[in-house]
Design a protein around this motif. Structure first.
Motif, PDB file in Angstrom:
ATOM      1  N   UNK A  70       0.812  -1.216   0.000  1.00  0.00           N
ATOM      2  CA  UNK A  70       0.000   0.000   0.000  1.00  0.00           C
ATOM      3  C   UNK A  70       0.848   1.270   0.000  1.00  0.00           C
ATOM      4  N   UNK A  71       2.019   1.224   0.628  1.00  0.00           N
ATOM      5  CA  UNK A  71       2.870   2.412   0.709  1.00  0.00           C
ATOM      6  C   UNK A  71       3.719   2.634  -0.539  1.00  0.00           C
ATOM      7  N   UNK A  72       4.137   1.544  -1.205  1.00  0.00           N
ATOM      8  CA  UNK A  72       5.151   1.687  -2.259  1.00  0.00           C
ATOM      9  C   UNK A  72       4.763   1.155  -3.628  1.00  0.00           C
ATOM     10  N   UNK A  73       3.655   0.436  -3.742  1.00  0.00           N
ATOM     11  CA  UNK A  73       3.315  -0.180  -5.035  1.00  0.00           C
ATOM     12  C   UNK A  73       1.939   0.253  -5.528  1.00  0.00           C
ATOM     13  N   UNK A  74       0.922   0.051  -4.727  1.00  0.00           N
ATOM     14  CA  UNK A  74      -0.444   0.352  -5.148  1.00  0.00           C
ATOM     15  C   UNK A  74      -0.569   1.809  -5.568  1.00  0.00           C
ATOM     16  N   UNK A  75      -1.097   2.020  -6.778  1.00  0.00           N
ATOM     17  CA  UNK A  75      -1.324   3.364  -7.290  1.00  0.00           C
ATOM     18  C   UNK A  75      -0.094   4.066  -7.815  1.00  0.00           C
ATOM     19  N   UNK A  76       1.056   3.397  -7.797  1.00  0.00           N
ATOM     20  CA  UNK A  76       2.301   4.048  -8.222  1.00  0.00           C
ATOM     21  C   UNK A  76       2.816   3.545  -9.577  1.00  0.00           C
ATOM     22  N   UNK A  77       2.205   2.483 -10.105  1.00  0.00           N
ATOM     23  CA  UNK A  77       2.658   1.883 -11.363  1.00  0.00           C
ATOM     24  C   UNK A  77       1.466   1.626 -12.273  1.00  0.00           C
ATOM     25  N   UNK A  78       1.742   1.586 -13.593  1.00  0.00           N
ATOM     26  CA  UNK A  78       0.712   1.132 -14.522  1.00  0.00           C
ATOM     27  C   UNK A  78       0.346  -0.286 -14.125  1.00  0.00           C
ATOM     28  N   UNK A  79      -0.932  -0.577 -14.097  1.00  0.00           N
ATOM     29  CA  UNK A  79      -1.416  -1.843 -13.562  1.00  0.00           C
ATOM     30  C   UNK A  79      -2.490  -2.425 -14.458  1.00  0.00           C
ATOM     31  N   UNK A  80      -2.520  -3.740 -14.540  1.00  0.00           N
ATOM     32  CA  UNK A  80      -3.604  -4.416 -15.240  1.00  0.00           C
ATOM     33  C   UNK A  80      -3.976  -5.671 -14.456  1.00  0.00           C
ATOM     34  N   UNK A  81      -5.277  -5.925 -14.368  1.00  0.00           N
ATOM     35  CA  UNK A  81      -5.751  -7.158 -13.749  1.00  0.00           C
ATOM     36  C   UNK A  81      -5.673  -8.239 -14.807  1.00  0.00           C
ATOM     37  N   UNK A  82      -5.092  -9.380 -14.453  1.00  0.00           N
ATOM     38  CA  UNK A  82      -4.950 -10.454 -15.429  1.00  0.00           C
ATOM     39  C   UNK A  82      -6.243 -11.226 -15.562  1.00  0.00           C
ATOM     40  N   UNK A  83      -6.374 -11.838 -16.708  1.00  0.00           N
ATOM     41  CA  UNK A  83      -7.477 -12.773 -16.901  1.00  0.00           C
ATOM     42  C   UNK A  83      -6.983 -14.135 -16.443  1.00  0.00           C
ATOM     43  N   UNK A  84      -7.858 -14.923 -15.862  1.00  0.00           N
ATOM     44  CA  UNK A  84      -7.466 -16.245 -15.365  1.00  0.00           C
ATOM     45  C   UNK A  84      -6.979 -17.103 -16.528  1.00  0.00           C
ATOM     46  N   UNK A  85      -5.878 -17.802 -16.295  1.00  0.00           N
ATOM     47  CA  UNK A  85      -5.384 -18.725 -17.316  1.00  0.00           C
ATOM     48  C   UNK A  85      -6.248 -19.977 -17.296  1.00  0.00           C
ATOM     49  N   UNK A  86      -6.072 -20.825 -18.282  1.00  0.00           N
ATOM     50  CA  UNK A  86      -6.855 -22.061 -18.348  1.00  0.00           C
ATOM     51  C   UNK A  86      -6.678 -22.887 -17.085  1.00  0.00           C
ATOM     52  N   UNK A  87      -5.437 -22.990 -16.591  1.00  0.00           N
ATOM     53  CA  UNK A  87      -5.213 -23.811 -15.402  1.00  0.00           C
ATOM     54  C   UNK A  87      -5.843 -23.177 -14.155  1.00  0.00           C
ATOM     55  N   UNK A  88      -5.912 -21.831 -14.120  1.00  0.00           N
ATOM     56  CA  UNK A  88      -6.543 -21.152 -12.988  1.00  0.00           C
ATOM     57  C   UNK A  88      -8.049 -21.399 -12.962  1.00  0.00           C
ATOM     58  N   UNK A  89      -8.634 -21.634 -14.132  1.00  0.00           N
ATOM     59  CA  UNK A  89     -10.071 -21.869 -14.204  1.00  0.00           C
ATOM     60  C   UNK A  89     -10.407 -23.347 -14.035  1.00  0.00           C
ATOM     61  N   UNK A  90      -9.386 -24.200 -13.876  1.00  0.00           N
ATOM     62  CA  UNK A  90      -9.626 -25.618 -13.664  1.00  0.00           C
ATOM     63  C   UNK A  90      -9.864 -26.412 -14.932  1.00  0.00           C
ATOM     64  N   UNK A  91      -9.371 -25.878 -16.065  1.00  0.00           N
ATOM     65  CA  UNK A  91      -9.561 -26.580 -17.338  1.00  0.00           C
ATOM     66  C   UNK A  91      -8.272 -27.187 -17.848  1.00  0.00           C
ATOM     67  N   UNK A  92      -7.334 -27.424 -17.003  1.00  0.00           N
ATOM     68  CA  UNK A  92      -6.157 -28.088 -17.513  1.00  0.00           C
ATOM     69  C   UNK A  92      -4.914 -27.506 -17.060  1.00  0.00           C
TER      70      UNK A  92
END
Length: 92
Positions: A70-92
């Protein structure tokens, strides 16, 4: 001096390290692309672009990952939320 920032959202090659934190589950870092990946306890992952090695090292060495984040990273860099990969969704 220009910095080569890799804005790729493909994080399959970044090894995630579990951390002790009430909100942050794991952290990964791509030194060549200056990309920091933070996985939160709720399962969401965010990529922070342009994060230098010393910031990552300090983050990993900090006693409170959440406080450092919260002090040094959040809001200080360009950021993108990732989309879940296939393995994260339980499809392999």
């Amino acid at each position: 001096m220009a910095t080569n920032i890799n804005k790729s959202e493909n994080i399959d090659d970044i090894e995630m390290t579990p951390v002790k934190s009430s909100n942050i589950a794991a952290v990964g870092y791509d030194a060549d692309g200056l990309r920091l990946v933070v996985e939160f306890g709720i399962g969401s992952k965010y990529i922070y672009f342009g994060v230098k090695q010393n910031v990552y090292d300090s983050f990993m060495a900090s006693e409170s990952k959440g406080r450092f984040f919260h002090a040094h990273i959040r809001g200080k860099y360009d950021t993108v939320k990732t989309r879940a990969s296939r393995k994260d969704r339980g499809h392999g």
